[in-house]
Design a protein around this motif. Structure first.
Motif, PDB file in Angstrom:
ATOM      1  N   ILE A 178      39.125  38.352  40.153  1.00 11.16           N
ATOM      2  CA  ILE A 178      38.780  36.965  39.806  1.00 11.16           C
ATOM      3  C   ILE A 178      37.648  36.456  40.697  1.00 11.16           C
ATOM      4  N   VAL A 202      38.548  43.209  33.315  1.00  4.55           N
ATOM      5  CA  VAL A 202      39.294  43.969  34.314  1.00  4.55           C
ATOM      6  C   VAL A 202      39.662  45.296  33.669  1.00  4.55           C
ATOM      7  N   ALA A 212      44.068  41.965  41.576  1.00  2.00           N
ATOM      8  CA  ALA A 212      43.771  40.946  40.570  1.00  2.00           C
ATOM      9  C   ALA A 212      42.980  39.788  41.180  1.00  2.00           C
ATOM     10  N   ALA A 256      46.203  38.924  37.087  1.00  2.00           N
ATOM     11  CA  ALA A 256      44.876  38.408  36.750  1.00  2.00           C
ATOM     12  C   ALA A 256      44.962  37.327  35.677  1.00  2.00           C
TER      13      ALA A 256
END
Length: 335
Positions: A150, A231, A146, A173
């Motif tokens: 980002i 994602v 995660a 995330a």
């Protein structure tokens, strides 16, 4: 020591055994494992779809514990330190190499479903003070993945981030993105899970069963601009919608494949939008350390759905297999 062994390519072959405690080499440490967390990767290993083995094998990709013995050439660590080892024990930092990808805990070398494990000292990261062992065991794969999403998506205040599903990567995330000042949209087939995601800070939630065209909702909610980062935790079945929902110069960060591995997509949207499509294979020890420091600074706590005792580890695998979890599934080795 207690351990679980996989003896064949089936969850039914996961057996509780007793084994000798391993000894660390000069550049290794011996960890008393206190918790392990399960990932879809663990199911892939148990099903025989990843990794290879000719003998019985200790599975469990993620774990956390404390150092109880230090190799003669190890500096910077002391007995009693609370630590979490990275998945790829030889990937210290920088781009992944073929050499660094060979040794993966719980995949190609012994993992975390045992009382003790030896790992290279260079694969260790200190556990943030606010985290329990059970919480820290969720960091190596889910939190690191995660965090890399980002960073790769250049998420900043005002960015729009789309997350598919409410598994461990998505919920990490969500928290990282909110800490960065982003607007977060998340999907699920469960209204109850979506309500829990809103409680974690999600700005817009979409039930993809009642609203299959979730990509159109993303576009309408951003005035046609789309998402800066998606994602992609599902795979082939959702990828066309991710392409449609992505903003110009956006990033699709590819994590999962539970929705299919074979992909056929149009090239033109990728070109017209100048999209960045990035594959991910978890991350390095340095990435894990960055994720852990961010969690400490932003007071982020992992979302743990269910904790199973060591003797109930197989039940934990079965629970994960049903895909009904919200966040992470953990095995408490002290329970």
């Amino acid at each position: 020591m207690r351990a679980f062994n996989l003896t064949d390519h089936s969850l039914d072959s996961l057996k509780r055994v007793d084994m000798p405690v391993p000894s660390p080499e000069p550049h290794e440490v011996l960890i008393r494992l206190r918790a392990a967390s399960l990932n879809y990767l663990d199911l892939m290993v148990a099903w025989g779809r990843l990794g290879s083995r000719s003998t019985s094998f200790i599975p469990g990709t993620d774990g956390a514990g404390e150092i109880i013995e230090i190799g003669s050439c190890v500096d910077g660590w002391t007995v009693g330190d609370r630590v979490v080892p990275g998945l790829m024990v030889d990937w210290a930092a920088g781009p992944l190499t073929s050499a660094a990808a060979k040794r993966m805990r719980g995949v190609t070398i012994p993992g975390s479903l045992a009382d003790y494990a030896v790992v290279p000292a260079t694969s260790l990261v200190p556990i943030p003070d606010q985290l329990t062992f059970a919480e820290a065991a969720t960091l190596p794969i889910a939190a690191t993945t995660a965090w890399n999403a980002i960073v790769t998506g250049r998420v900043r205040p005002g960015s729009t981030v789309v997350l598919l599903g409410t598994g461990g990567v998505s919920l990490f995330a969500l928290q990282f993105a909110k800490a960065a000042g982003a607007r977060v949209i998340i999907t699920s087939s469960s209204d109850e899970k979506l309500a829990r995601a809103r409680a974690l800070g999600a700005d817009l939630t979409i039930n993809y069963q009642s609203t299959p065209a979730w990509d159109e909702i993303v576009l309408s909610s951003t005035n046609g601009v789309g998402a800066d980062l998606i994602v992609e935790t599902i795979g082939a079945s959702t990828f066309p919608r991710s392409l449609n929902a992505a903003a110009i110069a956006g990033t699709i960060f590819v994590v999962g494949f539970i929705g299919g591995m074979e992909l056929s997509i149009p090239i033109l949207p990728i070109n017209l939008k100048t999209l960045t499509i990035v594959g991910n294979n978890t991350g390095s020890t340095a990435n894990l350390a960055d994720a852990a420091r961010t969690m400490a600074t932003a007071a982020i706590k992992p979302v743990v759905d269910r904790v199973f005792g060591f003797e109930d580890a197989i039940e934990g695998y079965r629970f994960l297999e049903r895909a009904a979890h919200f966040g992470k599934v953990v095995i408490d080795l002290d329970a």
